[in-house]
Motif scaffolding. Structure first.
Motif, PDB file in Angstrom:
ATOM      1  N   GLY A  17       0.837  -1.210   0.000  1.00  0.00           N
ATOM      2  CA  GLY A  17       0.000   0.000   0.000  1.00  0.00           C
ATOM      3  C   GLY A  17       0.868   1.255   0.000  1.00  0.00           C
ATOM      4  O   GLY A  17       0.630   2.172   0.780  1.00  0.00           O
ATOM      5  N   THR A  19       1.131   3.726  -1.981  1.00  0.00           N
ATOM      6  CA  THR A  19       0.580   4.995  -2.460  1.00  0.00           C
ATOM      7  C   THR A  19      -0.409   5.619  -1.471  1.00  0.00           C
ATOM      8  O   THR A  19      -0.905   6.717  -1.702  1.00  0.00           O
ATOM      9  N   THR A  43       3.784  -1.747  -3.457  1.00  0.00           N
ATOM     10  CA  THR A  43       2.538  -2.256  -4.042  1.00  0.00           C
ATOM     11  C   THR A  43       1.465  -1.178  -4.013  1.00  0.00           C
ATOM     12  O   THR A  43       1.453  -0.344  -3.121  1.00  0.00           O
ATOM     13  N   PHE A  45      -2.853  -0.248  -5.458  1.00  0.00           N
ATOM     14  CA  PHE A  45      -4.096  -0.742  -6.027  1.00  0.00           C
ATOM     15  C   PHE A  45      -4.290  -0.196  -7.432  1.00  0.00           C
ATOM     16  O   PHE A  45      -4.481  -0.942  -8.371  1.00  0.00           O
ATOM     17  N   SER A  46      -4.208   1.110  -7.572  1.00  0.00           N
ATOM     18  CA  SER A  46      -4.486   1.681  -8.893  1.00  0.00           C
ATOM     19  C   SER A  46      -3.819   3.031  -9.168  1.00  0.00           C
ATOM     20  O   SER A  46      -3.918   3.523 -10.274  1.00  0.00           O
ATOM     21  N   GLN A  47      -3.159   3.618  -8.206  1.00  0.00           N
ATOM     22  CA  GLN A  47      -2.634   4.976  -8.421  1.00  0.00           C
ATOM     23  C   GLN A  47      -1.333   4.915  -9.212  1.00  0.00           C
ATOM     24  O   GLN A  47      -0.234   5.054  -8.668  1.00  0.00           O
ATOM     25  N   LEU A  94       1.141 -10.112  -3.639  1.00  0.00           N
ATOM     26  CA  LEU A  94       1.313  -9.358  -2.386  1.00  0.00           C
ATOM     27  C   LEU A  94       1.874 -10.289  -1.322  1.00  0.00           C
ATOM     28  O   LEU A  94       2.762  -9.936  -0.552  1.00  0.00           O
ATOM     29  N   GLY A 109       0.443  -1.606   5.050  1.00  0.00           N
ATOM     30  CA  GLY A 109      -0.229  -0.313   4.906  1.00  0.00           C
ATOM     31  C   GLY A 109      -1.393  -0.330   3.933  1.00  0.00           C
ATOM     32  O   GLY A 109      -1.850   0.708   3.478  1.00  0.00           O
ATOM     33  N   ILE A 110      -1.879  -1.542   3.624  1.00  0.00           N
ATOM     34  CA  ILE A 110      -3.079  -1.651   2.779  1.00  0.00           C
ATOM     35  C   ILE A 110      -4.269  -1.312   3.666  1.00  0.00           C
ATOM     36  O   ILE A 110      -4.230  -1.509   4.877  1.00  0.00           O
ATOM     37  N   ALA A 114      -8.395  -6.465   2.706  1.00  0.00           N
ATOM     38  CA  ALA A 114      -7.511  -6.846   1.591  1.00  0.00           C
ATOM     39  C   ALA A 114      -6.076  -7.073   2.079  1.00  0.00           C
ATOM     40  O   ALA A 114      -5.287  -7.742   1.418  1.00  0.00           O
ATOM     41  N   ALA A 132       0.162  -1.271  10.468  1.00  0.00           N
ATOM     42  CA  ALA A 132      -0.712  -0.097  10.417  1.00  0.00           C
ATOM     43  C   ALA A 132      -2.130  -0.569  10.098  1.00  0.00           C
ATOM     44  O   ALA A 132      -3.106  -0.112  10.688  1.00  0.00           O
ATOM     45  N   GLU A 135      -7.406  -3.771  10.230  1.00  0.00           N
ATOM     46  CA  GLU A 135      -8.543  -4.660   9.982  1.00  0.00           C
ATOM     47  C   GLU A 135      -8.179  -6.150  10.108  1.00  0.00           C
ATOM     48  O   GLU A 135      -8.972  -6.914  10.677  1.00  0.00           O
ATOM     49  N   VAL A 219      -4.191  13.683   8.845  1.00  0.00           N
ATOM     50  CA  VAL A 219      -4.456  13.533   7.404  1.00  0.00           C
ATOM     51  C   VAL A 219      -4.410  12.041   7.121  1.00  0.00           C
ATOM     52  O   VAL A 219      -3.383  11.391   7.317  1.00  0.00           O
ATOM     53  N   MET A 220      -5.534  11.478   6.686  1.00  0.00           N
ATOM     54  CA  MET A 220      -5.610  10.015   6.528  1.00  0.00           C
ATOM     55  C   MET A 220      -6.390   9.670   5.267  1.00  0.00           C
ATOM     56  O   MET A 220      -7.038  10.519   4.668  1.00  0.00           O
ATOM     57  N   GLY A 221      -6.351   8.380   4.898  1.00  0.00           N
ATOM     58  CA  GLY A 221      -7.129   7.899   3.754  1.00  0.00           C
ATOM     59  C   GLY A 221      -8.625   8.038   4.032  1.00  0.00           C
ATOM     60  O   GLY A 221      -9.037   8.206   5.185  1.00  0.00           O
ATOM     61  N   PRO A 222      -9.483   7.969   2.965  1.00  0.00           N
ATOM     62  CA  PRO A 222     -10.929   8.213   3.139  1.00  0.00           C
ATOM     63  C   PRO A 222     -11.621   7.223   4.069  1.00  0.00           C
ATOM     64  O   PRO A 222     -12.476   7.618   4.874  1.00  0.00           O
TER      65      PRO A 222
HETATM   66  P1  NAD Z   1      -5.148   4.858   2.061  1.00  0.00           P
HETATM   67  O1  NAD Z   1      -6.506   4.679   1.501  1.00  0.00           O
HETATM   68  O2  NAD Z   1      -4.517   6.215   2.055  1.00  0.00           O
HETATM   69  O3  NAD Z   1      -4.115   3.852   1.322  1.00  0.00           O
HETATM   70  C1  NAD Z   1      -4.406   2.494   1.159  1.00  0.00           C
HETATM   71  C2  NAD Z   1      -3.326   1.802   0.331  1.00  0.00           C
HETATM   72  O4  NAD Z   1      -3.762   0.438   0.119  1.00  0.00           O
HETATM   73  C3  NAD Z   1      -3.105   2.408  -1.051  1.00  0.00           C
HETATM   74  O5  NAD Z   1      -1.767   2.240  -1.436  1.00  0.00           O
HETATM   75  C4  NAD Z   1      -3.998   1.549  -1.967  1.00  0.00           C
HETATM   76  O6  NAD Z   1      -3.518   1.518  -3.300  1.00  0.00           O
HETATM   77  C5  NAD Z   1      -3.865   0.186  -1.299  1.00  0.00           C
HETATM   78  N1  NAD Z   1      -5.061  -0.648  -1.507  1.00  0.00           N
HETATM   79  C6  NAD Z   1      -6.358  -0.278  -1.353  1.00  0.00           C
HETATM   80  N2  NAD Z   1      -7.176  -1.308  -1.612  1.00  0.00           N
HETATM   81  C7  NAD Z   1      -6.395  -2.357  -1.942  1.00  0.00           C
HETATM   82  C8  NAD Z   1      -6.640  -3.698  -2.337  1.00  0.00           C
HETATM   83  N3  NAD Z   1      -7.892  -4.178  -2.446  1.00  0.00           N
HETATM   84  N4  NAD Z   1      -5.585  -4.498  -2.594  1.00  0.00           N
HETATM   85  C9  NAD Z   1      -4.324  -4.036  -2.506  1.00  0.00           C
HETATM   86  N5  NAD Z   1      -4.022  -2.769  -2.153  1.00  0.00           N
HETATM   87  C10 NAD Z   1      -5.041  -1.938  -1.871  1.00  0.00           C
HETATM   88  O7  NAD Z   1      -5.191   4.299   3.561  1.00  0.00           O
HETATM   89  P2  NAD Z   1      -4.294   4.740   4.809  1.00  0.00           P
HETATM   90  O8  NAD Z   1      -4.910   5.898   5.488  1.00  0.00           O
HETATM   91  O9  NAD Z   1      -2.859   4.795   4.412  1.00  0.00           O
HETATM   92  O10 NAD Z   1      -4.520   3.495   5.780  1.00  0.00           O
HETATM   93  C11 NAD Z   1      -3.909   2.231   5.549  1.00  0.00           C
HETATM   94  C12 NAD Z   1      -4.157   1.346   6.760  1.00  0.00           C
HETATM   95  O11 NAD Z   1      -3.478   1.917   7.900  1.00  0.00           O
HETATM   96  C13 NAD Z   1      -5.632   1.242   7.168  1.00  0.00           C
HETATM   97  O12 NAD Z   1      -5.887  -0.051   7.630  1.00  0.00           O
HETATM   98  C14 NAD Z   1      -5.764   2.240   8.312  1.00  0.00           C
HETATM   99  O13 NAD Z   1      -6.765   1.876   9.230  1.00  0.00           O
HETATM  100  C15 NAD Z   1      -4.394   2.147   8.948  1.00  0.00           C
HETATM  101  N6  NAD Z   1      -3.996   3.371   9.667  1.00  0.00           N
HETATM  102  C16 NAD Z   1      -3.856   4.541   8.979  1.00  0.00           C
HETATM  103  C17 NAD Z   1      -3.510   5.695   9.670  1.00  0.00           C
HETATM  104  C18 NAD Z   1      -3.326   7.001   8.941  1.00  0.00           C
HETATM  105  O14 NAD Z   1      -2.958   7.992   9.580  1.00  0.00           O
HETATM  106  N7  NAD Z   1      -3.553   7.072   7.657  1.00  0.00           N
HETATM  107  C19 NAD Z   1      -3.316   5.664  11.053  1.00  0.00           C
HETATM  108  C20 NAD Z   1      -3.451   4.441  11.712  1.00  0.00           C
HETATM  109  C21 NAD Z   1      -3.788   3.299  11.011  1.00  0.00           C
END
Ligand code: NAD
Ligand code: MG
Length: 405
Positions: A17, A19, A43, A45-47, A94, A109-110, A114, A132, A135, A219-222
């Motif tokens: 993950g 990106t 790795t 997903f699509s970016q 993966l 970091g996915i 998934a 990180a 799930e 600042v976090m993913g959606p």
């Molecule tokens: P994000 O949406 O910004 O990034 C997700 C990454 O996973 C991307 O690289 C995407 O391409 C990849 N991805 C998505 N779906 C996929 C699939 N089906 N198969 C393979 N790759 C896939 O998310 P994020 O905010 O970076 O969070 C990632 C994980 O870390 C989550 O489980 C989140 O709960 C956890 N987390 C994030 C934060 C944060 O500050 N962002 C803090 C604590 C925990």
């Protein structure tokens, strides 16, 4: 062990993950320590464009892309940039890269379920796994911690709260060990309360995904941003903490702390409370995980306590945030119920982000799904994957039949 600074034998890192928010922050820490870390695999997903730029800069041996169209595009762009990175197509890879012998550390970091199989592959290969992606722990934390013990994998929590808790524990504490054994009687899991902590309840039905994704401090993913707004994120974190620190959910108290300066606390049997403080920047726990048990410059600015001045605390409002109760009920019942909770949540959050349902319907639908999808007491990989699939199908059907706008 992290490889020593200046050593020609740099630590090989795979970022699952790369990106995403976690992935990009990990690369930023690595960017400042090229003498210690070498990126072996990335790795996404699509970016496409971002992955290509990362490959050009960090020169990994392998890049994994999950869908066909993106793979072709990444390959074409990399070729024209003269890159030697090999592109592999498909989710199966993966698991393969998480287990590569050149890889010492895997950043999980996915987002979402998934990440389950690749995380498990990294654990089974005895890697240092920076967790990180919460799930998979929610779905089968017991099995993941058991597999880590059996395969000498090092699990290091990256979720800021769990990383904080880990930092407050004695150095000899191992993830998966019972915290009562080191004298802890309570975990105080802090959470900001998200963007709607003070919003009148009747306005919950009208909040837009754009508003829900505007977290006050991070600042976090959606997906995780919406989870923070419903406080399902804190619910998932309660379950995550149960497995990482081998403790019942009743030991874990959620404390709303709007400033997000204290990232969590641990209360010992003598009444001492130890807290970890820092800026709301994921590079701190990421640098900690990469370098543990050493410390590394994370690139984060110093925290100015004088400018912060106040630290506030309050209990969460159960009426406003029913997801906390749903998470506690699911881990209390155990078995595959947390998997069902997680799967239903992933589907409803996606539906909400795509404007198919309202914000206030998120906990309602999850509660309905928890009541109708049959669960099993067995937490084998097979049962978990089956429960995940069933819960997703039921949630989609429910949204279609009863809720679609
Ligand atoms: P994000 O949406 O910004 O990034 C997700 C990454 O996973 C991307 O690289 C995407 O391409 C990849 N991805 C998505 N779906 C996929 C699939 N089906 N198969 C393979 N790759 C896939 O998310 P994020 O905010 O970076 O969070 C990632 C994980 O870390 C989550 O489980 C989140 O709960 C956890 N987390 C994030 C934060 C944060 O500050 N962002 C803090 C604590 C925990
Ligand atoms: Mg967190």
């Amino acid at each position: 062990m992290a490889k020593l600074a200046g050593s020609p034998d740099r630590c090989g890192v795979a970022i699952l993950g790369s990106t995403g928010t976690i992935g990009r922050n990990t690369l930023d820490v690595i960017r400042h320590h090229p003498d210690r870390y070498r990126v072996v695999a990335l790795t996404a997903f699509s970016q496409v464009e971002m992955l290509v730029a990362q490959c050009v800069e960090f020169k990994p041996e392998i890049a994994v892309v999950v869908d066909q169209e993106s793979a072709e595009s990444v390959e074409r762009h990399l070729k024209s940039a003269g890159s030697e990175t090999r592109v592999l197509l498909g989710a199966d890879h993966l698991e393969e890269i998480a287990a590569l012998s050149e890889v010492d550390t895997v950043m999980a970091g996915i987002v979402g379920a998934a990440g389950l199989l690749p995380t498990l592959a990294a654990v089974r290969s005895g890697k240092r796994v920076l967790v990180a992606n919460k799930e998979p722990l929610v779905m089968m934390g017991e099995l993941i911690t058991e597999e880590a013990r059996a395969n000498n994998a090092i699990l290091l929590p990256i979720d800021s709260e769990h990383n904080a808790i880990f930092q407050c524990l004695p150095e000899h504490f191992k993830v998966g060990q019972d915290i009562a054994q080191v004298g802890v009687r309570k975990i105080l899991l802090t959470g900001s309360g998200g963007p709607f902590r003070g919003l009148p309840l009747e306005e919950f039905s009208t909040v837009t995904p754009e508003q829900a994704c505007q977290h006050p401090n991070w600042v976090m993913g959606p997906k995780i941003s919406v989870d923070s707004a419903t406080m399902m994120n804190k619910g998932l974190e309660i379950i995550e903490a149960c497995w990482l620190f081998s403790t019942p959910h009743t030991t874990i108290e959620v404390v709303v702390h709007p400033q997000s300066v204290i990232h969590s606390m641990v209360e010992y049997s003598d009444g001492s409370i130890i807290a970890q403080l820092g800026a709301s920047d994921m590079r701190i726990p990421i640098a900690y995980g990469l370098a543990w048990p050493e410390r590394l410059d994370s690139g984060v600015s110093r925290l100015d306590l004088g400018a912060i001045a106040h630290l506030d605390f309050e209990p969460p409002d159960p009426g406003r945030f029913p997801c906390l109760r749903l998470a506690r009920e699911s881990i209390e019942s155990g078995g595959t119920l947390p998997t069902i909770l997680n799967a239903a949540n992933e589907i409803v959050v996606d539906a909400y982000l795509n404007k198919r349902i309202r914000f206030d319907q998120i906990p309602r639908i999850i509660e309905e799904i928890l009541g109708i999808v049959a669960y099993s007491d067995d937490v084998t990989l097979e049962k978990v994957l089956e429960a995940d699939e069933r819960a997703r199908a039921s949630t989609l059907e429910r949204i279609e039949q009863k809720y679609s706008a």
